[in-house]
Structures are given as C-alpha cells and as structure tokens.
Design a protein around this motif. Sequence first.
Motif, PDB file in Angstrom:
ATOM      1  N   GLN A  32     -16.551 -10.126  -6.368  1.00 33.64           N
ATOM      2  CA  GLN A  32     -14.639 -10.308  -6.836  1.00 33.64           C
ATOM      3  C   GLN A  32     -14.074 -10.170  -5.971  1.00 33.64           C
ATOM      4  O   GLN A  32     -13.940  -9.256  -5.013  1.00 33.64           O
ATOM      5  N   ASP A  67      -7.450  -2.760  -6.558  1.00 33.40           N
ATOM      6  CA  ASP A  67      -6.201  -2.446  -6.416  1.00 33.40           C
ATOM      7  C   ASP A  67      -5.535  -2.227  -5.234  1.00 33.40           C
ATOM      8  O   ASP A  67      -4.213  -3.964  -5.396  1.00 33.40           O
ATOM      9  N   PRO A  94     -10.235   3.158  -4.178  1.00 28.93           N
ATOM     10  CA  PRO A  94     -10.641   2.336  -5.299  1.00 28.93           C
ATOM     11  C   PRO A  94     -11.293   2.993  -6.022  1.00 28.93           C
ATOM     12  O   PRO A  94     -11.898   3.771  -5.883  1.00 28.93           O
ATOM     13  N   VAL A 153      -9.556  -9.322  -9.631  1.00 31.53           N
ATOM     14  CA  VAL A 153      -9.357  -7.749  -9.489  1.00 31.53           C
ATOM     15  C   VAL A 153     -10.279  -8.318  -7.627  1.00 31.53           C
ATOM     16  O   VAL A 153     -11.110  -9.348  -7.447  1.00 31.53           O
ATOM     17  N   THR A 154      -9.425  -6.714  -7.124  1.00 31.46           N
ATOM     18  CA  THR A 154     -10.981  -6.930  -5.323  1.00 31.46           C
ATOM     19  C   THR A 154     -12.266  -6.488  -5.749  1.00 31.46           C
ATOM     20  O   THR A 154     -11.533  -4.868  -6.080  1.00 31.46           O
ATOM     21  N   GLU A 155     -13.238  -6.666  -6.374  1.00 31.56           N
ATOM     22  CA  GLU A 155     -14.065  -5.868  -6.338  1.00 31.56           C
ATOM     23  C   GLU A 155     -15.408  -5.654  -5.444  1.00 31.56           C
ATOM     24  O   GLU A 155     -15.654  -7.016  -5.144  1.00 31.56           O
ATOM     25  N   SER A 180     -19.893  -0.628  -8.508  1.00 30.05           N
ATOM     26  CA  SER A 180     -18.573  -1.381  -8.254  1.00 30.05           C
ATOM     27  C   SER A 180     -17.299  -0.565  -7.459  1.00 30.05           C
ATOM     28  O   SER A 180     -16.944   0.434  -7.985  1.00 30.05           O
ATOM     29  N   ARG A 235      -9.266 -11.423  -4.836  1.00 28.81           N
ATOM     30  CA  ARG A 235      -7.913 -11.541  -5.424  1.00 28.81           C
ATOM     31  C   ARG A 235      -8.126 -13.219  -4.824  1.00 28.81           C
ATOM     32  O   ARG A 235      -7.017 -14.185  -5.255  1.00 28.81           O
ATOM     33  N   ILE A 248     -12.945  -1.277  -7.415  1.00 26.22           N
ATOM     34  CA  ILE A 248     -12.560  -1.753  -7.375  1.00 26.22           C
ATOM     35  C   ILE A 248     -10.871  -2.104  -6.429  1.00 26.22           C
ATOM     36  O   ILE A 248     -10.383  -0.781  -6.977  1.00 26.22           O
TER      37      ILE A 248
END
Lengths: 125, 180
Positions: B153, B108, B91, B161-163, B104, B155, B106
């Motif tokens: 966050q 992908d 990430p 996005v996924t955070e 954070s 998805r 992220i």
Amino acid sequence: FTRGKSPLLERPLCRPRGEVSLSAFALLFCELVQYCQRRVYSVAELQAKLAQLGHQREPLVNTFISVPRENSTLNCAAFSAGLVEAVLGASGFPAKVTAHWHKGTTLMIKFEEGVIAREKSLEGR
Amino acid sequence: MSRTPGRKQDSHKISRELFVLTYGALVAQLCKDYEKDEDVNSCLDKMGYGIGIRLIDDFLAHSDVKRCRSYSETADMIAQVAFKMYLGVTPTVSCSSAAGNEFSLILDKNPLVDFVEELPAERASLCYCNLLCGVIRGALEMVHLAAEVTFLQDRLKGDAVTEIGITFLRKAEDKKAKKK
C-alpha cells in the motif's frame, strides 16, 4: 478543476529538523554517482550531471567516493556546487558555482554582474 | 576482551533534508530518463539492492545485534533497529501469514516523502520509495535470506497507509536438498 490550499505549504516553517545516518546518505550518493557515470561519456559530462542533480553539499560528498586515476579530474562536489548555486539563485543572489581541486575541494562562486552592482550601490548609502 | 553492552553509538548524522532532497533529485532524474513508471520502479529497486548489499555491513558494524533465529525476529530487527538507525523511524510489524514467512511493515512516518505531496497524474504507478524494497532485499540476501519485498500500500497513491510486504522465501540450500 480547483483544489484547496496545499497542505504542504501550510506546514509551519520552523518544525523540528530531523537527522538521518551519514551512511544512509553516503550509500545513496554513491549509487547516484554510479548511475550518472553509466550514462555519460566524459568526466566533464558527469560533473555537469551531478551539478544538475544538486541544483535540485560538501566535501562530505567526497569522503565516500574514491576516484580512479583515469577520472582524476572528477570532483563529486559538483553535486554540492549545483546545490549551492540553486540556493543562491533562489534567495536572490544568482551565481555560477563550480567545484575544483584546490586545497582539497574548493567551490568557486561567481556572482552575476547584477548582484555585484547591487552590492556596490548598497555600500554607497 | 570485554565488550561494552548495548548498541554502539553512531554519532555521524546529517541533515534529514539533504538526504530527502537528494533522494528526490534521484527520483526526478529517473523520471526524466525513463518514460514508463515500471522502468523507474525497477531502476529504484536495483539501486536499492546495490545499496542494501553494502548497507548490511555498516548495519552489523554499528549495531550490537545477535543473530536472528526466526523470520519474525528478522522482521522486528529491520523495523525496530535498522529503520530507526538509518531513517529515524520505526514501522510497526505484523505477521500476515499462518506459515510465518510473510510480514508487513506499516510506515506511519516516511521521511523520504517529506516534501512529496502527491504523485503527478502522469506518474500514477510510480513507487516513489521503491529504493527501500531493494535495500531490504539486498541486505537480507547478504545474510542468506532470500525474500520478496514490495509495496503493498502507498499513501502517495491514495491508500490509507504505506505498507511494505516482506515474504521470506525458502532458502536455496533447502531447495537443493529437495532436488536431491
């Protein structure tokens, strides 16, 4: 409401398979066994629960579990048994698969009558 | 006694699918056992914590990393070394506070959701990968770093996005010193 084709189903079948670390799986599986253990009252129930979960693999799974003497009949390969049973069933070879302590861990696969009959009729040709 | 430079090779790998599907089976079982999403999320977090406190030993044994000297180094370590080692993904890290204690990650690519397209309508608040938060929190606690880890966050819930957010809390020793 209507939905378009699922993008998951549109993915090509032969995409490259990845790998993850063995310890990640081992730790996850340990937690899974402990979770099930807290919710059952017997070893047989625990094995059945693990088989259920697998219905959704191998003495790989047993390598990281130390079974206390009072639970000596527990074989966590019950998870693998469930997995194998599900795969066989889905590919047209319905069977009952159970895990046993025999020469280490043995998975016993008992195919349903229909499968045996089908084999015999194919051999006849 | 000389040490070979660089990370020790961990050649023990397994099929990603087995791992991902096992995780899915676990989440499915929790959804059967608990009606409320919050309870499933909480259970995943607790299980993750149980994994994290043991994973850290494995991590330290298999990686040749030096002690982190800052929160920023720690966050980088989690993203670039640990995630890579255990899930095969890296990430991106960013610092999200001036104080330098909030970060954070992220994601992908997230292998845990390989086979998950979307959450069912009745499970709209489910944090499918909440196990990861517990893992990070547990591992950090074992190296004396208290942190809050949550999904900011996702998805699967429709976000872009996924955070994962990591907030490093003040160390317990500092708190004790202040009380005195």
